[in-house]
Design a protein around this motif. Structure first.
Motif, mmCIF file in Angstrom:
data_model
loop_
_atom_site.group_PDB
_atom_site.id
_atom_site.type_symbol
_atom_site.label_atom_id
_atom_site.label_comp_id
_atom_site.label_asym_id
_atom_site.label_seq_id
_atom_site.Cartn_x
_atom_site.Cartn_y
_atom_site.Cartn_z
ATOM 1 N N THR A 22 40.644 43.643 30.556
ATOM 2 C CA THR A 22 40.727 42.787 29.399
ATOM 3 C C THR A 22 42.054 41.980 29.736
ATOM 4 O O THR A 22 42.051 40.951 29.137
ATOM 5 C CB THR A 22 41.272 43.797 28.231
ATOM 6 O OG1 THR A 22 40.049 44.377 28.113
ATOM 7 C CG2 THR A 22 41.526 42.909 27.010
ATOM 8 N N ALA A 24 42.081 39.935 32.050
ATOM 9 C CA ALA A 24 41.587 38.558 32.358
ATOM 10 C C ALA A 24 40.762 38.083 31.131
ATOM 11 O O ALA A 24 41.029 36.932 30.612
ATOM 12 C CB ALA A 24 40.818 38.856 33.664
ATOM 13 N N GLU A 25 39.687 38.812 30.774
ATOM 14 C CA GLU A 25 39.048 38.534 29.475
ATOM 15 C C GLU A 25 38.847 39.587 28.711
ATOM 16 O O GLU A 25 38.381 40.667 29.106
ATOM 17 C CB GLU A 25 37.611 37.985 30.009
ATOM 18 C CG GLU A 25 37.574 36.776 31.181
ATOM 19 C CD GLU A 25 37.938 35.316 30.289
ATOM 20 O OE1 GLU A 25 37.903 35.294 28.975
ATOM 21 O OE2 GLU A 25 38.290 34.642 31.024
ATOM 22 N N HIS A 206 42.260 34.533 24.560
ATOM 23 C CA HIS A 206 41.024 35.111 24.937
ATOM 24 C C HIS A 206 41.201 36.605 25.836
ATOM 25 O O HIS A 206 40.247 36.892 26.422
ATOM 26 C CB HIS A 206 40.475 34.115 25.840
ATOM 27 C CG HIS A 206 41.142 33.795 27.158
ATOM 28 N ND1 HIS A 206 42.284 32.718 27.272
ATOM 29 C CD2 HIS A 206 41.204 34.135 28.480
ATOM 30 C CE1 HIS A 206 42.825 32.743 28.377
ATOM 31 N NE2 HIS A 206 42.170 33.390 29.133
ATOM 32 N N LYS A 207 42.493 37.276 25.488
ATOM 33 C CA LYS A 207 42.467 38.496 26.171
ATOM 34 C C LYS A 207 42.332 39.602 25.394
ATOM 35 O O LYS A 207 41.673 39.897 24.354
ATOM 36 C CB LYS A 207 43.724 38.256 27.033
ATOM 37 C CG LYS A 207 43.612 37.300 28.207
ATOM 38 C CD LYS A 207 44.807 37.112 28.917
ATOM 39 C CE LYS A 207 44.552 35.622 29.937
ATOM 40 N NZ LYS A 207 43.790 36.165 31.003
ATOM 41 N N ILE A 212 38.664 33.793 21.789
ATOM 42 C CA ILE A 212 38.113 32.990 22.780
ATOM 43 C C ILE A 212 38.719 32.018 23.573
ATOM 44 O O ILE A 212 39.844 31.863 23.151
ATOM 45 C CB ILE A 212 36.471 32.395 22.280
ATOM 46 C CG1 ILE A 212 36.850 31.571 21.420
ATOM 47 C CG2 ILE A 212 35.716 33.607 21.665
ATOM 48 C CD1 ILE A 212 35.636 30.553 21.088
ATOM 49 N N HIS A 213 38.215 31.323 24.457
ATOM 50 C CA HIS A 213 38.998 30.427 25.207
ATOM 51 C C HIS A 213 39.117 28.986 24.398
ATOM 52 O O HIS A 213 38.450 28.928 23.313
ATOM 53 C CB HIS A 213 38.252 29.762 26.446
ATOM 54 C CG HIS A 213 37.690 30.958 27.308
ATOM 55 N ND1 HIS A 213 36.304 31.437 27.423
ATOM 56 C CD2 HIS A 213 38.365 31.820 28.178
ATOM 57 C CE1 HIS A 213 36.284 32.449 28.130
ATOM 58 N NE2 HIS A 213 37.395 32.722 28.767
#
Ligand code: PLP
Length: 378
Positions: A22, A24-25, A206-207, A212-213
């Motif tokens: 998480t 990272a993403e 986004h983490k 989201i991005h």
């Protein structure tokens, strides 16, 4: 989250894998997918959809403000942390005689605008020792010329979480001219935040916050607004964008609203609003109470395997991240990934991230597979 039935219902993509990445993403819940679909429906209305877009932005400011501990009109959205930092640099307009303190545990987005500036302030690096940032080493870096202290509440690099109140008190006392800026990208949605009294709080979306991005948060309390007005062109950030005098001068909205320069990135705003509201139904306190002991288990499990976490674990100041260095980190990562265990590998470092949707089983699988990997690779 926490409850396995809830995890199965709201995070179906987690089924069949151990997701420990998480930092990272983040994996958003289905509610975020539904919010993105609402964005799509509203967008299909053309101009008529704008009322819903702006309402989503307002609602997102409201919930974001609650998480950070500021007021709704002290929050604005841009498109990423890096954009917020670059706008911050226009607000500060630092000169060579000004000083900036950065830490070596910070992410590049927050650390590099001051290095990239055409006119560069003097940069002083607050160096970590044993994976921690000590106030003893910060103290001599602060003085009357310090104009900015830039930190991450939780380090992306090793998961170290700064004890906020003592840091804030030291900066306020020893560097009275300094703006205290804190990045909460690696904490928002995972750790109970206590840094709403910073001068500016910045985050990506986004983490851990389940968005989201394409989103960036800038929160600036009203008392710091006059000092932190980004000097950027645009229209959304201007009081007089469509007034008669618009080609004579740009009247910039003060504080957080100066960080939203053009039409907002509505899709990430719909997503962040849904992600944070989802987290709110569970409560970050409960998430931390569930996930902190799992992080601690990772830490101790790594030590039992003869590995050395890059930062010590402090129960009273925990984060969701544990990282190690290992000469065979890349091969270990490849083996774990093949077993559907997702971690971050970068530059010799393996990083484990534990959120509310992780379970004791996830941690047991990780430690078991790591043991296997170490045996096979030795
Ligand atoms: C502390 C921190 N700040 C910011 C970011 C991302 O920055 P940006 O939104 O500029 O991509 C990351 C990404 O890992 C991070 O860990």
């Amino acid at each position: 989250m926490i409850d396995p039935a809830l995890i199965a219902r709201d995070f179906p993509s987690l089924h069949g894998r151990t997701y420990l990445n998480t930092a990272a993403e983040g994996i958003p819940p289905t509610a975020v997918g539904e919010a993105l679909h609402r964005y799509w429906e509203d967008k299909l209305q053309g101009m008529d959809g704008r009322a819903a877009h702006f309402e989503a932005e307002r609602a997102c400011r409201e919930v974001t403000a609650r998480f950070i501990g500021v007021q709704e009109n002290e929050v604005a959205f841009c498109s990423c942390s890096a954009e917020a930092y670059n706008l911050l640099s226009t607000a500060l307009a630092l000169e060579p005689e000004n000083e900036v303190v950065l830490s070596d545990l910070d992410f590049p987005s927050g650390a590099t605008p001051w290095l990239a500036a055409r006119v560069r302030p003097k940069v002083r690096l607050w160096k970590s020792t044993g994976g921690e940032l000590s106030l003893e080493t910060l103290s001599p870096l602060l003085n009357e010329k310090t104009r900015l202290v830039q930190v991450s509440l939780v380090s992306f690099y090793n998961g170290y979480r700064l004890p906020w109140a003592p840091l804030r008190d030291m900066v306020r006392q020893r560097a009275p001219q300094a703006i205290l800026s804190v990045d909460v990208t690696q904490a928002l949605g995972r750790c109970v935040l206590d840094c709403g009294d910073a001068d500016i709080v910045i985050s990506s979306t986004h983490k851990w916050s389940m968005g989201i991005h394409g989103g960036g948060i800038a929160a600036i309390p009203a008392r710091s607004a006059a000092r932190l007005t980004a000097r950027a062109g645009g229209w959304y950030n201007l009081e007089n964008a469509f007034a008669e005098n618009r080609f004579e001068r740009a009247e910039i909205k003060p504080g957080a609203f100066s960080f939203a320069t053009g039409m907002p990135s509505f899709a990430p705003i719909y997503a962040l609003n849904a992600g944070l509201r989802y987290l709110e139904t569970i409560g970050v306190k409960r998430i931390a109470a569930h996930a902190d002991p799992l992080t601690e288990r990772v830490h101790h499990g790594l030590v039992e395997l003869g590995l050395t976490p890059m930062a010590p674990f402090h129960r009273e100041n925990a984060s969701g991240i544990v990282a190690i260095r290992h000469p065979q980190a890349e091969q270990m990562h490849a083996r774990l990934h093949a077993s559907k265990i997702h971690l971050m590998y970068n530059a010799g470092r393996l990083r484990v991230a534990v959120h509310g949707y992780n379970t004791a089983d996830d941690i047991a699988r990780l430690l078991h597979e790591l043991r296997e990997a170490l045996t096979k690779l030795s």
